[in-house]
Design a protein around this motif. Structure first.
Motif, short mmCIF file in Angstrom:
data_model
loop_
_atom_site.label_atom_id
_atom_site.label_comp_id
_atom_site.label_asym_id
_atom_site.label_seq_id
_atom_site.Cartn_x
_atom_site.Cartn_y
_atom_site.Cartn_z
N SER A 1 0.82 -1.22 0.00
CA SER A 1 0.00 0.00 0.00
C SER A 1 0.85 1.26 0.00
O SER A 1 0.35 2.35 -0.32
CB SER A 1 -0.94 0.00 1.21
N LEU A 2 2.14 1.13 0.35
CA LEU A 2 3.02 2.31 0.36
C LEU A 2 3.23 2.87 -1.05
O LEU A 2 3.61 4.03 -1.20
CB LEU A 2 4.37 1.96 0.98
N PHE A 3 2.96 2.07 -2.08
CA PHE A 3 3.14 2.53 -3.45
C PHE A 3 1.98 3.40 -3.91
O PHE A 3 2.09 4.08 -4.95
CB PHE A 3 3.29 1.33 -4.40
N ASP B 1 1.29 9.88 1.08
CA ASP B 1 2.40 10.28 1.95
C ASP B 1 3.26 9.06 2.25
O ASP B 1 3.11 8.42 3.30
CB ASP B 1 1.86 10.90 3.24
N PRO B 2 4.17 8.70 1.35
CA PRO B 2 4.98 7.50 1.55
C PRO B 2 5.84 7.53 2.81
O PRO B 2 6.05 6.49 3.44
CB PRO B 2 5.86 7.45 0.29
N ASN C 1 -6.58 2.87 0.50
CA ASN C 1 -5.95 4.09 0.01
C ASN C 1 -4.49 4.23 0.41
O ASN C 1 -3.85 5.22 0.09
CB ASN C 1 -6.73 5.31 0.52
N GLY C 2 -3.96 3.26 1.14
CA GLY C 2 -2.55 3.28 1.52
C GLY C 2 -2.34 3.75 2.94
O GLY C 2 -3.06 4.63 3.44
N ARG D 1 -4.24 10.62 7.54
CA ARG D 1 -3.62 11.82 8.12
C ARG D 1 -3.49 12.94 7.10
O ARG D 1 -3.56 14.12 7.44
CB ARG D 1 -2.25 11.46 8.70
N VAL D 2 -3.31 12.57 5.82
CA VAL D 2 -3.13 13.57 4.77
C VAL D 2 -4.46 14.23 4.41
O VAL D 2 -4.56 15.45 4.31
CB VAL D 2 -2.50 12.92 3.52
#
Length: 395
Positions: free
Chosen positions: A68-70, A74-75, A250-251, A256-257
Motif C-alpha cells: 500500500s506504500l506505493f 504520503d509514503p 488508500n494506503g 492523516r493527509v
C-alpha cells in the motif's frame, strides 16, 4: 543483574509506561516507540510462537501494508506507520513466548502509577509537566487525557480481576479525574464478562445493571465535561471514514493527509479498512482467535477493553496502548501445544527450545459447560508419570 534478567519483561513494561522526554516535541510518543523498538530484541528471541495460520495472516497483512506504500499520498508517513506495525508484531512475538504476563503487566501498572501521581499533583494545582489540552484534563506523562485514560482502562480491569488493589486504585485515577466515557464504559463491559454468572436469572440482572451503569456513566460524564458536541463530531468522523473505504484501500498514512485537522479516524477499525481495504481482514483473525477459549481470564478481560477501544478510538496509533494491545494479543494467541518433558518424579520441565506449559483447558470451557469464563483447569501429571514408570519397568 540477576534481578533485571528475571524481571526484564516487567522492566520493559515500566519503561514503556513511564517513558517521557520533556525537551522534545511529541514527548510522550517518540520515547515510547523507541523503548518498544529497542526492547523487542532484548526481551526475547525474535520469533512468533503462534499457530501457523496466525503467522500466515500476519505475514499477508504486513505484505499488503507494504504494498500500500506505493499508492499512499504520503509514503514517508506510511513507511513510519509500517515500521510501527513491524515493531508491534515483534512485541507480540515476545509475549507469545512467556507463560505468564504478570511481570510485564505489573511493570506497566507501576509505570502508569507515575502518571496517576502527576495527575493528582496537577489536580492540587501544581502541573509539573506540559500536557496537551492542559485546560481540559490531566494527561500525566501521556499525549493527552484520552490516551492516558484509554491506556489505564485495560490495566484497571486486569488489576481488579487479579485482585491487586493498590495498582487498581492507581489505574482508576486517570478515569476518575478525566471523566472518560469510553474508558469507563469499556471497563464496566469487560468486568461484566469477567464475572459472568452461571444462572440465567443472574445473567439477566447483570446485563440490566451493566446497561444502566454504562448509560449513567456516559450521560453523567457527557454532561459534566460538555462532551455532547465532541460525540457528534466523532460520529461525523466515523461516517467520513466509512465512506472512504475502498476494496484495495488508500494506503498507509492516507487518513492523516486527507483529514489533517483530525489526524486519526477515532476508530482503528474504520481507519484500517480505509487505508488497507480488504487487507485489514488479515489482522482481524487475531482478536477473533484471542477471544476464543484462550488465556488467563484477567488478560482476556483486559483484551476485551482493547477491542472496544479499537472500534471507537485509536489505541493502535499511540505507543502505550498499542504495546499493551500487542502483548495481550501475543499472549492470548500463543501456541500452547509446546513440547513438555515429564520427569519420573512427576515434575514438569521445559524441554529444549520449548515453552513451559502448566495449564490445560476443559473441553466444555466457554461452551455453556462447567468452564466459567475460561478458568484454567489444572490437572495432575502423576498419571502420565506413572505411565512412564510402567514403561520403564516393562522395558
Amino acid at each position: 543483574m540477576k534481578w533485571l534478567v528475571e524481571h526484564k519483561f516487567g522492566v520493559w513494561g515500566f519503561l514503556v509506561a513511564g517513558a517521557f522526554i520533556p525537551t522534545i516535541m511529541s514527548a510522550a510518543v517518540v520515547g515510547r516507540w523507541a523503548v518498544i523498538a529497542m526492547g523487542v530484541p532484548l526481551a526475547a528471541p525474535l520469533r512468533l510462537k503462534v499457530p501457523p495460520f496466525i503467522q500466515m495472516a500476519i505475514a499477508m497483512g504486513l505484505a499488503w501494508a507494504a504494498a500500500s506504500l506505493f499508492v499512499t499520498p504520503d509514503p514517508m508517513d506510511g513507511a513510519l506507520q509500517f515500521f510501527f506495525m513491524v515493531v508491534l508484531v515483534g512485541a507480540m512475538g515476545a509475549a507469545s513466548q512467556v507463560e505468564s504476563l504478570d511481570d510485564l503487566m505489573g511493570g506497566l501498572c507501576w509505570g502508569l502509577a507515575l502518571s496517576s501521581a502527576f495527575c493528582l499533583i496537577a489536580v492540587s494545582g501544581h502541573r509539573l509537566v506540559a500536557e496537551s489540552g492542559m485546560d481540559t484534563g490531566y494527561a500525566g506523562l501521556f499525549y493527552n487525557r484520552e490516551v492516558l485514560a484509554e491506556f489505564a482502562a485495560p490495566l484497571l480491569v486486569w488489576t481488579v480481576v487479579k485482585k491487586r488493589w493498590f495498582l487498581a486504585a492507581a489505574a482508576a485515577v486517570p478515569l476518575v479525574v478525566n471523566l472518560s466515557r469510553i474508558s469507563v464504559a469499556s471497563v464496566i463491559i469487560a468486568l461484566t464478562v469477567a464475572y459472568w454468572p452461571r444462572s440465567p436469572r443472574a445473567r439477566a440482572a447483570v446485563v440490566i445493571l451493566a446497561v444502566a451503569l454504562v448509560g449513567a456513566a456516559v450521560a453523567y460524564y457527557s454532561g459534566q465535561s460538555g462532551k455532547v458536541g465532541t460525540a457528534l463530531l466523532r460520529l461525523a468522523i466515523w461516517l467520513q471514514a466509512a465512506m472512504s473505504i475502498t476494496p484495495l484501500g488508500n494506503g498507509l498514512g492516507w487518513y492523516r493527509v486527507v483529514t489533517a485537522p483530525f489526524e486519526f479516524a477515532h476508530s482503528d477499525v474504520l481507519q484500517a479498512f480505509a487505508e488497507l481495504g480488504i487487507g485489514a481482514l488479515c489482522f482481524a483473525v487475531i482478536p477473533i482467535y484471542a477471544l476464543r477459549n484462550r488465556g488467563d481470564h484477567a488478560e482476556r478481560a483486559a483484551f476485551i477493553v482493547i477491542c472496544i477501544e479499537l472500534v471507537v478510538s485509536f489505541p493502535l496509533h499511540v505507543p502505550g496502548a498499542a504495546f499493551l494491545a500487542a502483548v495481550l494479543a501475543g499472549f492470548l494467541v500463543r501456541d500452547r501445544a509446546a513440547v513438555r518433558r515429564v520427569q519420573l518424579d512427576g515434575g514438569i520441565q521445559a524441554g529444549e527450545n520449548s515453552e513451559r506449559f502448566s495449564e490445560v483447558w476443559s473441553a466444555d470451557s466457554g461452551r455453556g459447560g462447567r468452564g466459567d469464563f475460561l478458568f484454567p483447569v489444572r490437572r495432575s501429571v502423576e498419571t502420565v508419570s506413572g505411565l512412564d514408570q510402567a514403561r520403564g519397568c516393562v522395558s
